[in-house]
Each structure stands twice: as structure tokens, then as C-alpha cells.
Write an enzyme that holds these catalytic residues in place. Structure first.
Site, PDB file in Angstrom:
ATOM      1  N   LYS A   1     -18.538  73.263  69.310  1.00 28.21           N
ATOM      2  CA  LYS A   1     -19.967  73.626  69.391  1.00 28.21           C
ATOM      3  C   LYS A   1     -20.680  73.344  68.078  1.00 28.21           C
ATOM      4  O   LYS A   1     -21.310  74.227  67.485  1.00 28.21           O
ATOM      5  CB  LYS A   1     -20.134  75.076  69.824  1.00 28.21           C
ATOM      6  CG  LYS A   1     -19.500  75.346  71.190  1.00 28.21           C
ATOM      7  CD  LYS A   1     -19.729  76.739  71.689  1.00 28.21           C
ATOM      8  CE  LYS A   1     -19.039  76.998  73.005  1.00 28.21           C
ATOM      9  NZ  LYS A   1     -17.560  77.058  72.919  1.00 28.21           N
TER      10      LYS A   1
HETATM   11  O1  LIG Z   1     -20.658  78.446  78.181  1.00 32.89           O
HETATM   12  C1  LIG Z   1     -19.536  78.478  77.687  1.00 32.89           C
HETATM   13  C2  LIG Z   1     -19.101  77.554  76.767  1.00 32.89           C
HETATM   14  C3  LIG Z   1     -17.826  77.633  76.299  1.00 32.89           C
HETATM   15  N1  LIG Z   1     -16.983  78.582  76.726  1.00 32.89           N
HETATM   16  C4  LIG Z   1     -15.593  78.577  76.208  1.00 32.89           C
HETATM   17  O2  LIG Z   1     -14.693  78.288  77.292  1.00 32.89           O
HETATM   18  C5  LIG Z   1     -13.542  79.094  77.183  1.00 32.89           C
HETATM   19  C6  LIG Z   1     -13.471  80.061  78.344  1.00 32.89           C
HETATM   20  O3  LIG Z   1     -12.324  80.862  78.242  1.00 32.89           O
HETATM   21  P1  LIG Z   1     -11.823  81.877  79.405  1.00 32.89           P
HETATM   22  O4  LIG Z   1     -10.691  82.591  78.758  1.00 32.89           O
HETATM   23  O5  LIG Z   1     -11.398  81.046  80.574  1.00 32.89           O
HETATM   24  O6  LIG Z   1     -12.970  82.768  79.729  1.00 32.89           O
HETATM   25  C7  LIG Z   1     -13.616  79.760  75.817  1.00 32.89           C
HETATM   26  O7  LIG Z   1     -13.039  78.921  74.868  1.00 32.89           O
HETATM   27  C8  LIG Z   1     -15.110  79.872  75.589  1.00 32.89           C
HETATM   28  O8  LIG Z   1     -15.453  79.942  74.224  1.00 32.89           O
HETATM   29  C9  LIG Z   1     -17.396  79.502  77.643  1.00 32.89           C
HETATM   30  O9  LIG Z   1     -16.648  80.398  78.068  1.00 32.89           O
HETATM   31  N2  LIG Z   1     -18.675  79.412  78.106  1.00 32.89           N
END
Ligand SMILES: O=c1ccn([C@@H]2O[C@H](COP(=O)(O)O)[C@@H](O)[C@H]2O)c(=O)[nH]1
EC number: 4.1.1.23
Length: 270
Positions: free
Chosen positions: A96
């Protein structure tokens, strides 16, 4: 990697799963903590157990930066392992980033050239000159935050700006930037009802979709509204897969969780 190669892999594996490698030393099995590089050993075990079920891996760099030099070295070892053992798998540095042009160029060099990820996530709000240095890197992808999965997405992203929601403006404007063909977009699975509108603006671009699993988004709803002719979706799950067990059986349990999602995807693709 090209989007054609990514699509071929999706149809060959009957999967458009992306596994998030968000390694938290407080959550990984205890026996790994005694090894020289627990973060890499954890990732290697997850990759070895799941690589045939997934088309992408997404380490979120926060989980590596938090551990200083050791974390960064584990990130480097992880991407090198993926690029050497599974070069067909799409890799995403979820970092990001985005800054004034000369700084963005350094971020692009770090993630896309030196670490050699296939793609990096970028925040759009500093505009064209902050994103184009990423887009300029050949054969790599810039994944722009469009409509994120968190509650705070409603603070700005869905707000009306000159008669149009801000996230729509972001996507539309980004299409005019140089090398826009190298763009993908982040759209949260928790916002499934927005995919129809987004597809009107970008019918073919790949969308990286976090938010299934731990955040409660629905795979089937996202697919119903967001799937393009060439699938065009990378559905991410991190915690729901990698922390399925905190015991020595964690690779098998992670595989079981990944398999459940892959089987649902195979059904949708059939
Ligand atoms: O909008 C967003 C952008 C990035 N993320 C990232 O994706 C993963 C989600 O992890 P889970 O454990 O499956 O919830 C994580 O790295 C976030 O920083 C997001 O969730 N939403």
C-alpha cells in the site's frame, strides 16, 4: 507474468484463490519459534502444502516490517522461494505505497525489481504522478486501492464528489494514466453489491478481493457480481487459511481450508 498466463493458471487449477502470508509470531505454532527463521519456515510449510490450490500469494509487508531486519530478510527469502520453485504463481507485495514521483520510483524498484514481486498494492490518493512510476515497470502490475474491505471505506471512498462516488472517480481517472493496462484494483469482498457498478467501469481488469474468511465476505456474491469473461478475480484469504491450526499439523489444516475454497471455486467455474 501476463494476465493471459494468470488466466491460464486459473483454468488449469480451477482456482482463483490468493493466499495471504500475514505472519504473526504470536500466532504461529510454538515449535517453529525455535528455528533460525520462524517466519520463513512457516511460509515455506504453507506454500509447500497449498501451491497446487492457489494462483497467487500475498505477503502483507506490515507483518515483515514489524520484525525489522529479520522480517525483511524472511520476506526476501519467501519471494525468492516462490520465484524459484513456483514461477507460474502470481505474487503480490501488499505494501500500500505511493508518494511523490521520485519516492514512488524507489518503492517500485524495491518491490517490483529488487524483490521481484509480480505486483504491488498502491494507494491512489496522491494521484497520477504518484502511481505512474509503478506502472512504468514492464511486465508488472500495480494494484490500486479502489474500494477497500474495511468499515472506514465509507468515510471517504463512497462519498459523493462532483456527482460521483470517489472510488468510481479513482477507477475512471486511473484508466487515463500512462501504462494503465498494468492496473488491477483492490475491491473488498465485504462490498459485494458494488461489483456490478465497478465492472461497468473496468469490465476486464483483474480485481484483488480481500475480505472472505475472517472478515466475513461472501465468495459466491462477489463472483455473481464481479466475475468477468476471463474470471478477473483474485480472492484473498489470509488468517482463515494460514491459522487454521496452531499445532504441528498447521500445513495440513491450511491445505484443508484452501481446498474448501478451491472446491467452491471449481464449482463456480464449471
Ligand atoms: O481492503 C483491503 C485491502 C487489503 N486487505 C489486506 O488483505 C488481507 C486480509 O486478511 P484476512 O486475514 O483474510 O482478513 C490483510 O493482509 C489485509 O491487510 C484487506 O483486508 N482489505
Amino acid at each position: 507474468m501476463t494476465t493471459q498466463q494468470l488466466t491460464q493458471q486459473i483454468f488449469a487449477k480451477k482456482s482463483f484463490l490468493c493466499i495471504g502470508l500475514d505472519v504473526d509470531l504470536n500466532k504461529i505454532p510454538n515449535h517453529l519459534l525455535a528455528t533460525e527463521d520462524p517466519i520463513f519456515e512457516f511460509n515455506k510449510a504453507i506454500i509447500d502444502a497449498t501451491h497446487d490450490l492457489t494462483v497467487a500469494y500475498k505477503p502483507n509487508t506490515a507483518f515483515y516490517e514489524a520484525y525489522g531486519l529479520k522480517g525483511w530478510m524472511a520476506l526476501e527469502k519467501t519471494i525468492n522461494y516462490l520465484n524459484q520453485k513456483h514461477p507460474e504463481i502470481f505474487t503480490i507485495a501488499d505494501a500500500k505505497r505511493g508518494d511523490i514521483g521520485n519516492t514512488s520510483a524507489m518503492y517500485a524498484k524495491a518491490f517490483l525489481e529488487d524483490l521481484a514481486f509480480d505486483s504491488v498494492t498502491v494507494a491512489p490518493y496522491m494521484g497520477k504522478d504518484s502511481v505512474e512510476p509503478f506502472l512504468a515497470v514492464k511486465n508488472k502490475f500495480t494494484i490500486l486501492l479502489a474500494l477497500t474491505s474495511n468499515e472506514g471505506a465509507f468515510d471517504f471512498q463512497t462519498k459523493d464528489s462532483n456527482g460521483k462516488e470517489l472510488y468510481k472517480q479513482v477507477i475512471e481517472t486511473s484508466k487515463t494514466w500512462e501504462n494503465a493496462e498494468n492496473l488491477m484494483y483492490v475491491v473488498g469482498a465485504t462490498k459485494a453489491e458494488y461489483f456490478t457498478e465497478i465492472r461497468k467501469i473496468v469490465p476486464e481488469n483483474f480485481l484483488l478481493v480481500p475480505g472472505v474468511g475472517a472478515q466475513g465476505g461472501s465468495l459466491s456474491e462477489v463472483c455473481k457480481n464481479g466475475m468477468s469473461e476471463n474470471v478477473g478475480l483474485l480472492i484473498n484469504s489470509s488468517r482463515g487459511i494460514i491459522y487454521a491450526s496452531s499445532d504441528e499439523n498447521f500445513p495440513e489444516k491450511a491445505r484443508e481450508e484452501a481446498l474448501k475454497i478451491q472446491q467452491e471455486m471449481a464449482e463456480i467455474l464449471s
